[in-house]
Design a protein around this motif. Structure first.
Motif, mmCIF file in Angstrom:
data_model
loop_
_atom_site.group_PDB
_atom_site.id
_atom_site.type_symbol
_atom_site.label_atom_id
_atom_site.label_comp_id
_atom_site.label_asym_id
_atom_site.label_seq_id
_atom_site.Cartn_x
_atom_site.Cartn_y
_atom_site.Cartn_z
ATOM 1 N N ARG A 12 5.357 -15.836 1.606
ATOM 2 C CA ARG A 12 5.490 -14.377 1.618
ATOM 3 C C ARG A 12 6.742 -13.936 0.860
ATOM 4 O O ARG A 12 6.718 -12.960 0.102
ATOM 5 C CB ARG A 12 5.537 -13.864 3.054
ATOM 6 N N VAL A 42 -2.702 -14.455 -9.565
ATOM 7 C CA VAL A 42 -1.853 -15.147 -8.609
ATOM 8 C C VAL A 42 -2.641 -16.328 -8.033
ATOM 9 O O VAL A 42 -3.652 -16.137 -7.357
ATOM 10 C CB VAL A 42 -1.427 -14.199 -7.471
ATOM 11 N N ILE A 64 -6.179 -12.706 -6.913
ATOM 12 C CA ILE A 64 -5.656 -13.815 -6.115
ATOM 13 C C ILE A 64 -6.648 -14.977 -6.100
ATOM 14 O O ILE A 64 -7.797 -14.830 -5.690
ATOM 15 C CB ILE A 64 -5.374 -13.349 -4.668
ATOM 16 N N VAL A 118 6.214 -14.310 -2.872
ATOM 17 C CA VAL A 118 5.334 -13.280 -3.433
ATOM 18 C C VAL A 118 6.126 -12.026 -3.795
ATOM 19 O O VAL A 118 5.783 -11.299 -4.733
ATOM 20 C CB VAL A 118 4.205 -12.939 -2.432
ATOM 21 N N VAL A 142 -0.875 -13.489 1.294
ATOM 22 C CA VAL A 142 -0.460 -12.995 -0.022
ATOM 23 C C VAL A 142 -1.030 -11.601 -0.261
ATOM 24 O O VAL A 142 -0.322 -10.692 -0.720
ATOM 25 C CB VAL A 142 -0.919 -13.967 -1.129
#
Length: 266
Positions: free
Chosen positions: A245, A113, A54, A248, A69
């Motif tokens: 959210r 990500v 991330i 994701v 996330v």
């Protein structure tokens, strides 16, 4: 502390490191620290768990969205979502530590990500790293308030909310004038088939105004990089943490896979 021995794939690791440092000759102590870092962190990326690297800003309030996330991905059985800032830093004073750690982690992660909310900060060069091989094919970007520059009409709920935010924050309108234009905007969107209500748009706007969070702005370079991911269906714009959210959840789910061969273990 016992000095680590070279891992079985030391040659491949050091090739990545040499590329990251621009071919600088490494000192023996630096090699040992890199091997120690690899032995400590890379096994998590070589397990049966699906790893998600991330990227984004570690400053508040942006770090809260990275945690959102990470928490969302943690809910998935078999996932290993991690942030580089949580790892122990590679202790080398002479070398460009970030480039080495990024190269190793990005190479061995299953997915990358990137969460973006502004055009400055450490996440800007990260975007420049992942929009080309070897990382592009496994990278996904989540830019806040992004929409491609186009003359097309409203195409989605996200476009409607973005237009409402721009009316609120950038146009010289009174509160009543802005609200009237937003209501008209929503009516126009509903006439094109977009399912959205006045309340949905106004709730987002009210929260952003209360928190003093103006719409994110990006340079032309950023917009073009986001567009590249968008054309490959790996760009997920968002305006609220709830939207982030939800977006994701569109990421590839963890899938079972065989253990690494013993010769590949660190």
């Amino acid at each position: 502390m016992t000095d680590p021995s070279p891992p079985p794939d030391a040659t491949d690791l050091m090739t990545l490191v040499h590329e990251a440092v621009g071919g600088i000759e490494l000192e023996p102590a630096e090699k040992r620290e890199i091997w120690r870092f690899s032995q400590r962190e890379l096994p998590y990326l070589r397990s049966q768990r699906t790893s998600y690297f991330i990227l984004g800003s570690y400053r508040d309030p942006y770090i809260r969205r990275l945690r959102a996330v990470q928490n969302e991905l943690t809910k998935q059985l078999g996932a290993y979502p991690f942030i580089m800032g949580d790892l122990l830093e590679l202790p080398t004073e002479r070398l460009n530590t970030f480039d080495i750690m990024f190269s190793l982690l990005a190479t061995y992660s299953d997915y990358i990500v990137g969460v973006f909310e502004k055009e400055s900060g450490g996440e800007a060069p990260e975007l420049g790293e992942i929009d080309d091989p070897p990382y592009f094919d496994k990278a996904y970007v989540f830019p806040r308030d992004y929409s491609w520059v186009t003359d097309a009409n409203l195409e989605s709920k996200h476009h409607v909310i973005q237009a409402g935010l721009e009316l609120t924050f950038t146009d010289d309108l009174s509160e009543e004038e802005a609200q009237s234009k937003i209501v008209s905007l929503v009516d126009r969107a509903r006439n094109t088939g977009i399912e959205i209500t006045d309340e949905e748009v106004l709730d987002v706007i009210t929260k952003r105004v209360d928190e003093g969070e103006e719409p994110a702005t990006y340079s032309w370079v950023h917009l073009n990089k986001f567009r590249k991911f968008e054309l490959h269906e790996r760009c997920f714009p968002w305006s609220t943490e709830e939207e982030l959210r939800t977006a994701v959840a569109e990421l590839p789910s963890p899938t079972p896979r065989p253990e690494w061969e013993e010769s590949d273990e660190l």
